[in-house]
Design an enzyme around this catalytic site. Sequence first.
Site, PDB file in Angstrom:
ATOM      1  N   LYS A   1     -98.680 -21.345  33.846  1.00  0.00           N
ATOM      2  CA  LYS A   1     -98.836 -22.780  33.546  1.00  0.00           C
ATOM      3  C   LYS A   1     -97.790 -23.221  32.536  1.00  0.00           C
ATOM      4  O   LYS A   1     -97.092 -24.209  32.741  1.00  0.00           O
ATOM      5  CB  LYS A   1    -100.232 -23.050  32.972  1.00  0.00           C
ATOM      6  CG  LYS A   1    -100.378 -24.425  32.343  1.00  0.00           C
ATOM      7  CD  LYS A   1    -101.764 -24.683  31.827  1.00  0.00           C
ATOM      8  CE  LYS A   1    -101.976 -24.379  30.370  1.00  0.00           C
ATOM      9  NZ  LYS A   1    -101.326 -25.301  29.417  1.00  0.00           N
ATOM     10  N   ASN A   2     -97.694 -22.486  31.441  1.00  0.00           N
ATOM     11  CA  ASN A   2     -96.827 -22.944  30.353  1.00  0.00           C
ATOM     12  C   ASN A   2     -95.339 -22.808  30.667  1.00  0.00           C
ATOM     13  O   ASN A   2     -94.509 -23.374  29.964  1.00  0.00           O
ATOM     14  CB  ASN A   2     -97.171 -22.213  29.051  1.00  0.00           C
ATOM     15  CG  ASN A   2     -98.502 -22.674  28.487  1.00  0.00           C
ATOM     16  OD1 ASN A   2     -99.076 -23.657  28.958  1.00  0.00           O
ATOM     17  ND2 ASN A   2     -99.010 -21.964  27.499  1.00  0.00           N
TER      18      ASN A   2
ATOM     19  N   CYS B   1    -105.440 -30.013  24.428  1.00  0.00           N
ATOM     20  CA  CYS B   1    -106.592 -29.430  23.739  1.00  0.00           C
ATOM     21  C   CYS B   1    -106.623 -29.858  22.274  1.00  0.00           C
ATOM     22  O   CYS B   1    -105.589 -29.928  21.622  1.00  0.00           O
ATOM     23  CB  CYS B   1    -106.532 -27.906  23.822  1.00  0.00           C
ATOM     24  SG  CYS B   1    -106.893 -27.281  25.452  1.00  0.00           S
TER      25      CYS B   1
ATOM     26  N   ARG C   1    -101.808 -31.691  15.814  1.00  0.00           N
ATOM     27  CA  ARG C   1    -100.700 -31.203  16.635  1.00  0.00           C
ATOM     28  C   ARG C   1     -99.572 -32.234  16.566  1.00  0.00           C
ATOM     29  O   ARG C   1     -99.309 -32.955  17.524  1.00  0.00           O
ATOM     30  CB  ARG C   1    -101.152 -30.938  18.080  1.00  0.00           C
ATOM     31  CG  ARG C   1    -102.152 -29.795  18.173  1.00  0.00           C
ATOM     32  CD  ARG C   1    -102.555 -29.492  19.598  1.00  0.00           C
ATOM     33  NE  ARG C   1    -101.610 -28.627  20.283  1.00  0.00           N
ATOM     34  CZ  ARG C   1    -101.792 -28.155  21.506  1.00  0.00           C
ATOM     35  NH1 ARG C   1    -102.881 -28.468  22.175  1.00  0.00           N
ATOM     36  NH2 ARG C   1    -100.903 -27.376  22.064  1.00  0.00           N
TER      37      ARG C   1
ATOM     38  N   ASP D   1     -93.496 -33.903  14.878  1.00  0.00           N
ATOM     39  CA  ASP D   1     -92.381 -34.189  13.964  1.00  0.00           C
ATOM     40  C   ASP D   1     -91.177 -33.282  14.227  1.00  0.00           C
ATOM     41  O   ASP D   1     -90.028 -33.729  14.143  1.00  0.00           O
ATOM     42  CB  ASP D   1     -92.854 -34.053  12.503  1.00  0.00           C
ATOM     43  CG  ASP D   1     -93.516 -32.705  12.226  1.00  0.00           C
ATOM     44  OD1 ASP D   1     -94.250 -32.209  13.104  1.00  0.00           O
ATOM     45  OD2 ASP D   1     -93.287 -32.143  11.143  1.00  0.00           O
TER      46      ASP D   1
ATOM     47  N   ASP E   1    -103.180 -18.214  22.149  1.00  0.00           N
ATOM     48  CA  ASP E   1    -103.930 -18.550  23.364  1.00  0.00           C
ATOM     49  C   ASP E   1    -104.846 -17.408  23.811  1.00  0.00           C
ATOM     50  O   ASP E   1    -105.781 -17.630  24.588  1.00  0.00           O
ATOM     51  CB  ASP E   1    -102.959 -18.882  24.513  1.00  0.00           C
ATOM     52  CG  ASP E   1    -102.388 -20.285  24.377  1.00  0.00           C
ATOM     53  OD1 ASP E   1    -102.765 -20.997  23.432  1.00  0.00           O
ATOM     54  OD2 ASP E   1    -101.553 -20.661  25.219  1.00  0.00           O
TER      55      ASP E   1
ATOM     56  N   ILE F   1    -101.670 -20.093  13.880  1.00  0.00           N
ATOM     57  CA  ILE F   1    -100.866 -21.096  14.588  1.00  0.00           C
ATOM     58  C   ILE F   1    -101.536 -22.476  14.551  1.00  0.00           C
ATOM     59  O   ILE F   1    -100.904 -23.458  14.182  1.00  0.00           O
ATOM     60  CB  ILE F   1    -100.613 -20.689  16.057  1.00  0.00           C
ATOM     61  CG1 ILE F   1    -100.018 -19.273  16.135  1.00  0.00           C
ATOM     62  CG2 ILE F   1     -99.690 -21.701  16.760  1.00  0.00           C
ATOM     63  CD1 ILE F   1     -98.655 -19.110  15.522  1.00  0.00           C
TER      64      ILE F   1
ATOM     65  N   ARG G   1    -107.793 -26.866  33.941  1.00  0.00           N
ATOM     66  CA  ARG G   1    -106.456 -27.317  33.542  1.00  0.00           C
ATOM     67  C   ARG G   1    -105.481 -26.157  33.550  1.00  0.00           C
ATOM     68  O   ARG G   1    -104.279 -26.353  33.736  1.00  0.00           O
ATOM     69  CB  ARG G   1    -106.495 -27.902  32.122  1.00  0.00           C
ATOM     70  CG  ARG G   1    -106.879 -29.361  32.059  1.00  0.00           C
ATOM     71  CD  ARG G   1    -106.639 -29.922  30.670  1.00  0.00           C
ATOM     72  NE  ARG G   1    -105.432 -29.363  30.120  1.00  0.00           N
ATOM     73  CZ  ARG G   1    -105.308 -28.883  28.873  1.00  0.00           C
ATOM     74  NH1 ARG G   1    -106.304 -28.931  28.040  1.00  0.00           N
ATOM     75  NH2 ARG G   1    -104.174 -28.380  28.463  1.00  0.00           N
TER      76      ARG G   1
HETATM   77  C1  UD1 Z   1     -97.373 -24.111  23.170  1.00  0.00           C
HETATM   78  C2  UD1 Z   1     -98.279 -23.765  24.317  1.00  0.00           C
HETATM   79  C3  UD1 Z   1     -99.654 -23.430  23.803  1.00  0.00           C
HETATM   80  C4  UD1 Z   1     -99.557 -22.343  22.770  1.00  0.00           C
HETATM   81  C5  UD1 Z   1     -98.560 -22.711  21.678  1.00  0.00           C
HETATM   82  C6  UD1 Z   1     -98.304 -21.604  20.655  1.00  0.00           C
HETATM   83  C7  UD1 Z   1     -97.543 -25.043  26.226  1.00  0.00           C
HETATM   84  C8  UD1 Z   1     -97.878 -26.157  27.156  1.00  0.00           C
HETATM   85  N1  UD1 Z   1     -98.387 -24.880  25.219  1.00  0.00           N
HETATM   86  O1  UD1 Z   1     -97.904 -25.266  22.565  1.00  0.00           O
HETATM   87  O2  UD1 Z   1    -100.437 -23.002  24.897  1.00  0.00           O
HETATM   88  O3  UD1 Z   1    -100.829 -22.203  22.172  1.00  0.00           O
HETATM   89  O4  UD1 Z   1     -97.298 -23.030  22.260  1.00  0.00           O
HETATM   90  O5  UD1 Z   1     -97.797 -20.467  21.277  1.00  0.00           O
HETATM   91  O6  UD1 Z   1     -96.581 -24.331  26.400  1.00  0.00           O
HETATM   92  N2  UD1 Z   1     -96.100 -28.049  15.058  1.00  0.00           N
HETATM   93  C9  UD1 Z   1     -95.760 -28.988  14.095  1.00  0.00           C
HETATM   94  N3  UD1 Z   1     -94.880 -29.968  14.457  1.00  0.00           N
HETATM   95  C10 UD1 Z   1     -94.335 -30.058  15.693  1.00  0.00           C
HETATM   96  C11 UD1 Z   1     -94.694 -29.088  16.664  1.00  0.00           C
HETATM   97  C12 UD1 Z   1     -95.583 -28.103  16.316  1.00  0.00           C
HETATM   98  O7  UD1 Z   1     -96.226 -28.957  12.978  1.00  0.00           O
HETATM   99  O8  UD1 Z   1     -93.540 -30.980  15.948  1.00  0.00           O
HETATM  100  C13 UD1 Z   1     -97.084 -26.999  14.726  1.00  0.00           C
HETATM  101  C14 UD1 Z   1     -98.379 -27.181  15.523  1.00  0.00           C
HETATM  102  O9  UD1 Z   1     -99.237 -28.099  14.889  1.00  0.00           O
HETATM  103  C15 UD1 Z   1     -98.933 -25.788  15.532  1.00  0.00           C
HETATM  104  C16 UD1 Z   1     -97.684 -24.934  15.622  1.00  0.00           C
HETATM  105  O10 UD1 Z   1     -96.602 -25.739  15.166  1.00  0.00           O
HETATM  106  O11 UD1 Z   1     -99.594 -25.528  14.330  1.00  0.00           O
HETATM  107  C17 UD1 Z   1     -97.412 -24.402  17.022  1.00  0.00           C
HETATM  108  O12 UD1 Z   1     -97.099 -25.409  17.869  1.00  0.00           O
HETATM  109  P1  UD1 Z   1     -96.103 -25.234  19.115  1.00  0.00           P
HETATM  110  O13 UD1 Z   1     -95.456 -23.894  19.125  1.00  0.00           O
HETATM  111  O14 UD1 Z   1     -95.243 -26.449  19.146  1.00  0.00           O
HETATM  112  O15 UD1 Z   1     -97.112 -25.248  20.293  1.00  0.00           O
HETATM  113  P2  UD1 Z   1     -97.084 -26.141  21.557  1.00  0.00           P
HETATM  114  O16 UD1 Z   1     -95.679 -26.261  22.060  1.00  0.00           O
HETATM  115  O17 UD1 Z   1     -97.883 -27.369  21.296  1.00  0.00           O
END
Ligand code: UD1
Length: 433
Positions: A22-23, A116, A121, A124, A305, A327, A397
């Site tokens: 999926k991801n 989710c 989330r 920035d 995950d 995370i 999903r």
């Molecule tokens: C992706 C995966 C999700 C997985 C996660 C961590 C997909 C669709 N989703 O989510 O399944 O759980 O990686 O391996 O691929 N953060 C910030 N600012 C940002 C972006 C992220 O503070 O702009 C923080 C988030 O709040 C969180 C952490 O960074 O605490 C990880 O987020 P991120 O690696 O971006 O996860 P996703 O891409 O949302």
Amino acid sequence: MEVWRIRGGKRLEGECTVQGSKNASLPILAASLLCPGTVELRRVPRLRDVDAALQILRHLGCRAEQRGDRVYINASGLSQCSIPHALMEQMRSSVIFMGALLARCGEAGLSLPGGCQLGKRPIDLHLAALRTLGADIEEQDGEIRCRPAKLHGGTIQLPFPSVGATENAMLAACAARGETLIRGAAREPEIQALQQALRTMGAEITGAGTDTVRISGFHPKSHVCIRIPPDRIAAATLACACAGTGGKICLKGTDPQQFSTVLYFLNQAGCDIITQNDRVTVCSDGKLRAVGQIATAPYPGFPTDAQPVLMAALLKAEGESVFTENIFESRYRQVPQLRKLGARIQVSGREARVQGVSQLHGALLDATDLRGGAAMILAGLMAEGETRVRDEGHVTRGYENFDGCLRTLGADLLLTHEGEKHGLSVQISQAIR
Ligand code: UD1
């Protein structure tokens, strides 16, 4: 409302082919906007999140259809560069369309994504990365407007290896003039899959899998075919299911290296794990022991995950297992539900202490999120009697034919749809795919 009806106590036995990731699929679906001709994707799982991405592509004016495990996209008719809120809110990954639209149109309009509820989330890091490449972004009341701008290369320094921010930066950088370096990049296998897909589409890109990704050009190819890699979290989930219930299963078409941290803990808990090329055999007598400390971390660390599903597998393990979630700030939403089955779990901040119990008993649970919902189903398989998990579509999903796959392995469960019709409660068994 979907309801998972589970009669626990069955051991899992047999073979099962793991779904496509999926991801990995979602960012590659967004990347298909960069291709002028037809993109054929193979081994795409049939999932609600994939449907949501296809709907976005169609809204933008692309042709996009799924036939079996293949998806065909033609973005030559792109006529829009903004995505309405109703489509954005269906999933978190819709945010990846920002980088893809910037690359294709130089502008984009969207709103904050759904997905989710795992705590804050923010996006920035995505916005800062895109601004480094010259994007002119305004954010107000949840609406994001990227005004027309010429993108240029640059050095992006991510303070945290965000998967989504790395993906957005990779996509936008394909259209930037000059070279882009993404330092502090996420190293997840899905980043490598996106790199591979972008290369197939004509990008000059290296470094995925390390902490620096370099993008230096893009010469779009018109017809490409890309194979989606296996889903490491779906594989980990099935491995945890077998560990918890006992039995012996063989997962086919997977990449054991990509979820070796999960397999490591299952082995520590007493399972035999045999890996051979693209196969993993998990053998468990169902009498596990606790594994001590498990801390989630960016890849190659233990995946966040997989935290809920490993927690489920260890609910009956002798002794105490301690999880630390590094995370997401609120990723123990499954815990109050698992307690209804008799699980003993104490949460304090980022830490969850699981004290193994000798037996779990069936109960009525409510799925809170995708992986949390999967964990509840696994716990139901390990419990005595009937467990029902009410679910507003979280699990479907991300898991393709989850009930069918578990039934193939001998589990006793059914996914039903329950609803109200003319004041009467109706229950429709889902057609087995
Ligand atoms: C992706 C995966 C999700 C997985 C996660 C961590 C997909 C669709 N989703 O989510 O399944 O759980 O990686 O391996 O691929 N953060 C910030 N600012 C940002 C972006 C992220 O503070 O702009 C923080 C988030 O709040 C969180 C952490 O960074 O605490 C990880 O987020 P991120 O690696 O971006 O996860 P996703 O891409 O949302």
